[in-house]
Design a protein around this motif. Sequence first.
Motif, PDB file in Angstrom:
ATOM      1  N   UNK A 132      10.626  12.539  -2.786  1.00 39.76           N
ATOM      2  CA  UNK A 132      11.054  13.081  -1.499  1.00 39.76           C
ATOM      3  C   UNK A 132      12.307  13.618  -1.303  1.00 39.76           C
ATOM      4  N   UNK A 133      13.360  13.311  -2.074  1.00 43.26           N
ATOM      5  CA  UNK A 133      14.935  13.722  -2.167  1.00 43.26           C
ATOM      6  C   UNK A 133      14.337  15.075  -2.870  1.00 43.26           C
ATOM      7  N   UNK A 160       9.155   0.259  -9.090  1.00 41.84           N
ATOM      8  CA  UNK A 160       9.207   1.646  -9.659  1.00 41.84           C
ATOM      9  C   UNK A 160       8.328   2.772  -8.809  1.00 41.84           C
ATOM     10  N   UNK A 161       7.357   2.547  -8.090  1.00 43.44           N
ATOM     11  CA  UNK A 161       6.751   3.198  -7.263  1.00 43.44           C
ATOM     12  C   UNK A 161       7.654   3.733  -5.894  1.00 43.44           C
ATOM     13  N   UNK A 162       8.378   2.728  -5.578  1.00 40.58           N
ATOM     14  CA  UNK A 162       9.433   3.282  -4.347  1.00 40.58           C
ATOM     15  C   UNK A 162      10.378   4.176  -4.845  1.00 40.58           C
ATOM     16  N   UNK A 163      11.092   3.966  -6.289  1.00 40.87           N
ATOM     17  CA  UNK A 163      11.973   4.700  -6.751  1.00 40.87           C
ATOM     18  C   UNK A 163      11.413   6.258  -7.056  1.00 40.87           C
ATOM     19  N   UNK A 164      10.177   6.125  -7.496  1.00 44.17           N
ATOM     20  CA  UNK A 164       9.527   7.445  -7.757  1.00 44.17           C
ATOM     21  C   UNK A 164       9.187   8.208  -6.551  1.00 44.17           C
TER      22      UNK A 164
END
Length: 191
Positions: free
Chosen positions: A33-34, A24-28
């Motif tokens: 960033x995108x 979840x942290x990585x997806x956020x």
Amino acid sequence: MNILKYFRRKLWIKVVIPVSLIVAVILTLVTYLHLTWEAEQTGKQITNQNVMAAEIVNSGIFDSLAAGENDSVHLQFERMGEKLKDVRIYLYDYERSISFSTDHTMLGKDFSEIISDKGDLGRIEGMLKDGTDPGNSIIASHGNDRFSTTHLPIKNESRCYECHDSSVAILGGLSILSSNRSFSEYLISSR
């Protein structure tokens, strides 16, 4: 209490919960960033668009201005105003008095009525004194809209001497203001 004991005894639960939090942290982070990158790239595109538009306008009106055909230049600005609804174009002298504009209500007014930020005005003043590039995409508020701006100095060249004193290096400035409304709507809809 039985539920807590159940969760403590099951290895897969002890693994899944931390892994899920990490994912979840990585997806956020990736999403953030995108979106940041997308906004930056769109901003660069608007800046390039403004620079090209300023160069095109400058090239398109230069001969008419050099020949003293001010009425022709006023007509060109009027047509640009009709065609480019989200773009405002201002040509002003070294004292910041607007001589030509896609917004005819601004003629004769001081350009500081358009750009009110003191830092931005200082950079524009530098441009009007010595031709220093004030930088692109200064964000300006005008009415309820926010604009990305580009400013170019209008340099005094030999063919301008018929109407202008040759001792003045910079005759004024050309500013392009592009509304950020469609840019903002695009960013919101892309989320």
